[in-house]
Write an enzyme that holds these catalytic residues in place. Structure first.
Site, PDB file in Angstrom:
ATOM      1  CB  SER A   1     -50.987 136.911  95.392  1.00  0.00           C
ATOM      2  OG  SER A   1     -51.718 135.468  95.745  1.00  0.00           O
TER       3      SER A   1
ATOM      4  CE  LYS B   1     -46.814 129.497 103.395  1.00  0.00           C
ATOM      5  NZ  LYS B   1     -45.706 130.334 102.761  1.00  0.00           N
TER       6      LYS B   1
ATOM      7  CE  LYS C   1     -53.156 136.712  99.481  1.00  0.00           C
ATOM      8  NZ  LYS C   1     -53.304 138.129  99.807  1.00  0.00           N
TER       9      LYS C   1
ATOM     10  CB  SER D   1     -42.245 139.168 106.823  1.00  0.00           C
ATOM     11  OG  SER D   1     -42.223 137.411 106.913  1.00  0.00           O
TER      12      SER D   1
ATOM     13  CB  VAL E   1     -38.712 130.578 109.298  1.00  0.00           C
ATOM     14  CG1 VAL E   1     -38.034 131.021 108.123  1.00  0.00           C
ATOM     15  CG2 VAL E   1     -37.926 129.265 109.898  1.00  0.00           C
TER      16      VAL E   1
ATOM     17  CD  GLU F   1     -44.872 123.825 107.628  1.00  0.00           C
ATOM     18  OE1 GLU F   1     -44.276 124.615 107.772  1.00  0.00           O
ATOM     19  OE2 GLU F   1     -44.813 123.028 108.416  1.00  0.00           O
TER      20      GLU F   1
END
Length: 637
Positions: free
Chosen positions: A415, A418, A430, A461, A465, A553
């Protein structure tokens, strides 16, 4: 003269010339030894055979020169290894000649009395041959440096310990690489006249005081085994002086010839890495040995690393499921090359297709399921909420129910932070999946241990970013940041996956494990450091633009909800989050409802049902904020 011998264009001294000079040195050494002893009035036996003795000594020495190949090395790069070859050659010559002297006495009664001459010859010949090599090396260095230095990166190596010395040696003896050693810098005080490998050792304070530092040096080289805080300190120091920062590999893990080739510019990931995670490898290995393992989302960043780590544990088969064709194909090629003895099965499938999944459960009788498949990009999911339900909710439900039905020993769900107090559809989907997985633990007839792991962003990943910033910097900017105050947690992909494997073996079922993510990092600071590491000045060479928060966000992520507490485990990096639970029948009813709404592609109703399942889901900077303003008693029309 310049046309006859242009040393700058001579790459090396030819071997035949080295051999000829060495033979000349040997001959000269014998003559010098004989004349020296003669001047000292040292009497020798059978002086009439002096020429035969000289020629025999030269012949034996030539034989051992050929055996030890004393002439084979490139003279301008001579080391003590070449010196030892010369010692062996001359030493063996001396031993053989002494043996001949002894044999002649025993057989013919002729005692040649070679002891004095041979010992003197040994020291003179060894000295002259090595001196010749050092002189050639020095001449080449004097004449060749101006040509080579113009295009080379002038490096100062941090430290004067063994690893730093090895790096300095490697730079000196690898002229084909674009580096030139210009000195060493050390934190401890040293004599101002101290030198290492013929180069000055600078004290750090002294180094700081050098005027126009960037005109004398181009880069600072950090050794591979340096601790994180030391690396960060030296990187900040170098960048502040306009120097590049390079990092060498760990010498113990690198072949001697590849040390220089593996030197690379330091990356932001190097500075963000933390102390290595210690996991109970034996315990984890026993859980996976000779087991059938399923990894969903196996071609993704987290899923593929889970596969790599499980492949080291001797599982009977690893089944990898992903719906992304090209990444799955690339992973297949990589794994078959790296793990030729591990059995793999690569399945192209969508986890929302329960019929496709059931065939796999029937065929392979999985012992452990690692569920890493998910849609994760917040803005995209905010625009396409129904897709989040198909994959993150329905896909998880399919896998969890099949794991219960086919009595999988352990189901481990990956998970995200977020899911905690979500402000977007992705996080809420999620959290819904978490609730469904937890509810199955105490459902009727269940024998599977359902475990959830929750962590933040991982370095490097897909779509994260750092790669995004790197591309922007490579294009010359601007680097875009949503908000100057936004912060995030980061950990490395291998670190996260090791903790997933560890947590998966620890649970008794129903737990949500949260990982120690370290200190949060301000994204603005991250961007500035990446720009500096690339050799640019923030807001001068590379602009930083603030573009505003994206839909869904939030400024900071949390690992725990407002209504949860944590319980420590025996592993210092892993805690158990005690979150509110739902009964299986309740969450099953709501999941069926939201899946039906998804099939109808009713986005607003989908998000409204998500807010019913996850009451703490408050939309932020999103079109769905309107649902948070509707009174609870008012029905959606």
């Amino acid at each position: 003269m310049e046309n006859v011998f242009r040393i700058k264009e001579l790459g090396y001294v030819p071997r035949w010339l080295v051999f000829f000079i060495d033979v000349s040195i040997v001959s000269f050494s014998i003559l010098v030894s004989h004349l020296f002893l003669e001047n000292l009035d040292v009497a020798t036996n059978f002086s009439e055979y002096q020429n035969q003795k000289i020629f025999l000594t030269i012949a034996v020495n030539i034989l051992f020169m050929l055996v030890f190949k004393t002439f084979a090395g490139i003279i301008r790069y001579s080391t003590f290894f070449d010196f030892f070859k010369i010692v062996w050659s001359s030493g063996c010559t001396m031993v053989v000649m002494l043996a001949i002297d002894l044999a002649s006495k025993l057989i013919w009664g002729i005692f040649l009395d070679l002891y004095h001459e041979l010992f003197l010859f040994f020291f003179v010949s060894v000295f002259l041959m090595f001196f010749f090599r050092m002189m050639v090396k020095r001449v080449f260095k004097i004449f060749m440096v101006p040509k080579e230095a113009s295009s080379k990166i002038r490096i100062v190596v941090v430290g004067i310990e063994g690893e730093s010395v090895s790096l300095g040696n490697a730079i000196i003896h690898n002229p084909t690489h674009p580096y030139q050693l210009k000195g060493f810098v050390n934190t401890e005080s040293t004599s101002k006249k101290a030198v290492l490998l013929g180069h000055k050792i600078y004290n750090k304070r002294e180094f700081l005081k050098i005027n126009n530092l960037s005109k004398q040096f181009d880069a600072v080289l950090l050794k591979g085994g340096m601790l994180n805080f030391e690396m960060e300190e030296w990187a900040n120091f170098a960048l502040s002086k306009g120097l590049k920062v390079l990092r060498a590999p760990v010498i113990n893990n690198a072949h001697e010839g590849s040390i220089i080739g593996d030197i690379r510019p330091i990356q932001i990931e190097d500075l963000l890495e933390r102390a290595p995670i210690k996991i109970e490898r034996g315990y984890v290995g026993n859980y996976h040995f000779d087991k059938s393992i399923l990894v969903t989302g196996g071609a993704g960043s987290i899923g593929s690393e889970i596969v790599r780590q499980v492949a080291l544990l001797n599982a009977s088969i690893i089944v990898i499921v992903d719906q992304a064709e090209s990444p799955l194909h690339e992973l297949k090629l990589e794994l078959l090359e790296k793990f030729p003895n591990q059995r793999f099965k690569f399945i192209l499938a969508d986890i929302s297709n329960v019929y496709r999944l059931e065939k796999l459960f029937e065929e392979y009788s999985f012992s452990i399921v690692y569920h890493a498949a998910a849609y994760k990009h917040v803005p995209l999911i905010e625009d396409n909420p129904h897709e989040a339900i198909f994959v993150n909710v329905a896909g998880t439900r399919n896998l969890a129910l099949l794991s219960k039905k086919y009595i999988v020993d352990r189901f481990v769900m990956v998970s995200t932070d977020k899911a905690v107090n979500p402000t977007n559809v992705m996080g809420a989907s999620k959290r819904t999946a978490e609730l469904f997985v937890q509810s199955l633990q105490n459902s009727y007839g269940n024998q599977t241990k359902f475990i959830t792991t929750r962590f933040g962003n991982v370095l490097g990943s897909n779509g994260s970013v750092i790669p995004h910033f790197r591309k922007q910097i490579a294009k010359g900017g601007p680097v875009t940041i949503t908000h100057p105050d936004i912060i995030r947690y980061f950990m490395t992909i291998p670190e996260a996956c090791e903790l997933v494997l560890q947590a998966g073996t620890m649970g008794e079922g129903g737990e949500i494990y949260v990982f120690d993510m370290g200190k949060p990092i301000k994204i603005l600071d991250l961007a500035k450091r990446m720009i500096k590491l690339s050799g640019y000045t923030p807001d001068v060479d590379i602009k930083i633009d603030f573009i505003g928060l994206r839909p869904g966000e939030k400024l900071y992520e949390e690992l725990l909800s407002h209504h949860s507490t944590t319980v420590p485990t025996h592993h210092e990096k892993i805690m158990i989050s005690k979150d509110p639970l739902m009964e299986f029948d309740d969450i099953e009813f709501l999941c069926k409802q939201i899946i039906r709404s998804t099939i109808k592609k009713d986005g607003l109703q989908v998000v409204k049902l998500l807010k019913t399942i996850v009451p703490e889901f408050i939309s932020n900077n999103s079109e769905f904020e309107i649902l948070d303003k509707i009174p609870e008693h008012e029905d959606y029309q």
